[in-house]
Design an enzyme around this catalytic site. Structure first.
Site, PDB file in Angstrom:
ATOM      1  N   HIS A 114       0.846  -1.209   0.000  1.00 47.65           N
ATOM      2  CA  HIS A 114       0.000   0.000   0.000  1.00 47.65           C
ATOM      3  C   HIS A 114       0.879   1.257   0.000  1.00 47.65           C
ATOM      4  O   HIS A 114       0.628   2.210  -0.736  1.00 47.65           O
ATOM      5  CB  HIS A 114      -0.876   0.060   1.261  1.00 47.65           C
ATOM      6  CG  HIS A 114      -1.937  -0.983   1.365  1.00 47.65           C
ATOM      7  ND1 HIS A 114      -2.108  -1.750   2.488  1.00 47.65           N
ATOM      8  CD2 HIS A 114      -2.919  -1.359   0.493  1.00 47.65           C
ATOM      9  CE1 HIS A 114      -3.142  -2.562   2.319  1.00 47.65           C
ATOM     10  NE2 HIS A 114      -3.649  -2.356   1.112  1.00 47.65           N
TER      11      HIS A 114
ATOM     12  N   LYS B   4     -17.184  -5.910   7.137  1.00 47.02           N
ATOM     13  CA  LYS B   4     -16.036  -6.753   6.813  1.00 47.02           C
ATOM     14  C   LYS B   4     -15.352  -7.292   8.066  1.00 47.02           C
ATOM     15  O   LYS B   4     -14.366  -8.006   7.962  1.00 47.02           O
ATOM     16  CB  LYS B   4     -15.021  -5.953   5.990  1.00 47.02           C
ATOM     17  CG  LYS B   4     -15.330  -5.904   4.502  1.00 47.02           C
ATOM     18  CD  LYS B   4     -14.094  -5.437   3.743  1.00 47.02           C
ATOM     19  CE  LYS B   4     -14.272  -5.506   2.243  1.00 47.02           C
ATOM     20  NZ  LYS B   4     -13.051  -5.069   1.531  1.00 47.02           N
TER      21      LYS B   4
ATOM     22  N   ARG C 206      -2.096  -5.855  -8.392  1.00 45.84           N
ATOM     23  CA  ARG C 206      -1.014  -6.819  -8.135  1.00 45.84           C
ATOM     24  C   ARG C 206      -0.917  -7.861  -9.228  1.00 45.84           C
ATOM     25  O   ARG C 206       0.155  -8.277  -9.620  1.00 45.84           O
ATOM     26  CB  ARG C 206      -1.241  -7.528  -6.797  1.00 45.84           C
ATOM     27  CG  ARG C 206      -0.907  -6.679  -5.601  1.00 45.84           C
ATOM     28  CD  ARG C 206      -1.419  -7.292  -4.350  1.00 45.84           C
ATOM     29  NE  ARG C 206      -2.858  -7.485  -4.447  1.00 45.84           N
ATOM     30  CZ  ARG C 206      -3.633  -7.884  -3.473  1.00 45.84           C
ATOM     31  NH1 ARG C 206      -3.121  -8.185  -2.308  1.00 45.84           N
ATOM     32  NH2 ARG C 206      -4.933  -8.012  -3.639  1.00 45.84           N
TER      33      ARG C 206
ATOM     34  N   SER D  10      -3.004  -7.544   3.052  1.00 43.77           N
ATOM     35  CA  SER D  10      -3.244  -7.382   4.494  1.00 43.77           C
ATOM     36  C   SER D  10      -3.607  -8.718   5.122  1.00 43.77           C
ATOM     37  O   SER D  10      -3.186  -9.035   6.236  1.00 43.77           O
ATOM     38  CB  SER D  10      -4.389  -6.392   4.735  1.00 43.77           C
ATOM     39  OG  SER D  10      -4.053  -5.129   4.239  1.00 43.77           O
TER      40      SER D  10
HETATM   41  O1  PNS Z   1      -8.679  -2.407   0.356  1.00 39.87           O
HETATM   42  P1  PNS Z   1      -9.934  -2.897  -0.314  1.00 39.87           P
HETATM   43  O2  PNS Z   1     -10.788  -3.676   0.687  1.00 39.87           O
HETATM   44  O3  PNS Z   1      -9.654  -3.684  -1.566  1.00 39.87           O
HETATM   45  O4  PNS Z   1     -10.753  -1.581  -0.735  1.00 39.87           O
HETATM   46  C1  PNS Z   1     -12.024  -1.708  -1.317  1.00 39.87           C
HETATM   47  C2  PNS Z   1     -12.750  -0.341  -1.349  1.00 39.87           C
HETATM   48  C3  PNS Z   1     -12.755   0.299   0.012  1.00 39.87           C
HETATM   49  C4  PNS Z   1     -12.046   0.571  -2.328  1.00 39.87           C
HETATM   50  C5  PNS Z   1     -14.198  -0.614  -1.856  1.00 39.87           C
HETATM   51  O5  PNS Z   1     -14.746  -1.685  -1.124  1.00 39.87           O
HETATM   52  C6  PNS Z   1     -15.115   0.592  -1.721  1.00 39.87           C
HETATM   53  O6  PNS Z   1     -14.921   1.597  -2.376  1.00 39.87           O
HETATM   54  N1  PNS Z   1     -16.114   0.495  -0.842  1.00 39.87           N
HETATM   55  C7  PNS Z   1     -17.048   1.571  -0.580  1.00 39.87           C
HETATM   56  C8  PNS Z   1     -18.462   1.184  -1.001  1.00 39.87           C
HETATM   57  C9  PNS Z   1     -18.643   1.406  -2.476  1.00 39.87           C
HETATM   58  O7  PNS Z   1     -18.450   2.485  -2.999  1.00 39.87           O
HETATM   59  N2  PNS Z   1     -19.031   0.316  -3.175  1.00 39.87           N
HETATM   60  C10 PNS Z   1     -19.229   0.346  -4.571  1.00 39.87           C
HETATM   61  C11 PNS Z   1     -17.932   0.231  -5.343  1.00 39.87           C
HETATM   62  S1  PNS Z   1     -18.311  -0.410  -6.882  1.00 39.87           S
END
Ligand code: PNS
Length: 179
Positions: free
Chosen positions: A25, A49, A98, A136
């Site tokens: 990150h 989560k 990745r 993570s």
């Molecule tokens: O580190 P991650 O868990 O891969 O991050 C995922 C994240 C936080 C970017 C994604 O889950 C997110 O944006 N969640 C907020 C809810 C949202 O906007 N959902 C619709 C996205 S299509």
């Protein structure tokens, strides 16, 4: 691109769960900070989560990890990323890629975010090769069995993560060299 055709002057959001932040990150955040004038690292408040660290803990670890990168700030957000980017007036979402396996999910998310906020573009940065395998969840699973995570997370938060996640049966005693 802005009128000058440049990424300069743009506010970029690096969103994620950061549960916890890894060196992978941090690599993406540092590179985004070189490309954009201002970067907000946005931590998702995601009770669904069941994160290992609270949002305050995740933000605190991130703040210590990005200390010294002048144009990076750490915030949190709840709800839709598209709404948060609109509220912040951001033009770019930065995500690290990745492997090909990340792509389908990331592509879907980028399209959905752009549908909900037509002013936002997602920029993908390919991970540096040494962090390709890093996540993570991998860090957490090594830490809970007492493994060494110092190659995977910023030095300033390494001990805190190990102490927090290591299961009692795998805790090393000061004079124990067997584990
Ligand atoms: O580190 P991650 O868990 O891969 O991050 C995922 C994240 C936080 C970017 C994604 O889950 C997110 O944006 N969640 C907020 C809810 C949202 O906007 N959902 C619709 C996205 S299509």
């Amino acid at each position: 691109m802005n009128a000058a055709g440049s990424l300069r002057g743009r506010l970029a959001i690096c969103p994620g769960s950061f549960d916890p932040v890894t060196l992978g990150h941090l690599d993406i955040i540092r590179r985004a900070a070189k490309m954009f004038d201002q970067v907000i690292v946005a931590v998702l408040v995601n009770p669904g989560k069941n994160p290992s660290f609270t949002v305050e803990e995740r933000m605190d670890m991130l703040r210590r990890s990005v200390d010294g990168i002048g144009n990076v700030t750490v915030e949190c957000f709840d709800g839709l990323l598209a709404d948060y980017t609109r509220q912040k007036g951001a033009q770019v979402i930065v995500r690290g890629l990745r492997a090909v396996t990340d792509f389908e999910y990331e592509f879907q998310m980028a399209l959905a975010n752009r549908k909900m906020n037509g002013n936002i573009d997602t920029v993908f940065l390919t991970t540096s090769a040494e962090y390709m395998y890093l996540s993570s969840s991998m860090v957490k699973s090594i830490a809970c069995f007492g493994g060494d995570i110092s190659d995977f997370v910023p030095a300033c938060i390494c001990r805190e993560i190990s102490e927090r996640l290591c299961l009692p049966a795998y805790r090393r005693q000061p004079d124990d060299v067997s584990k």
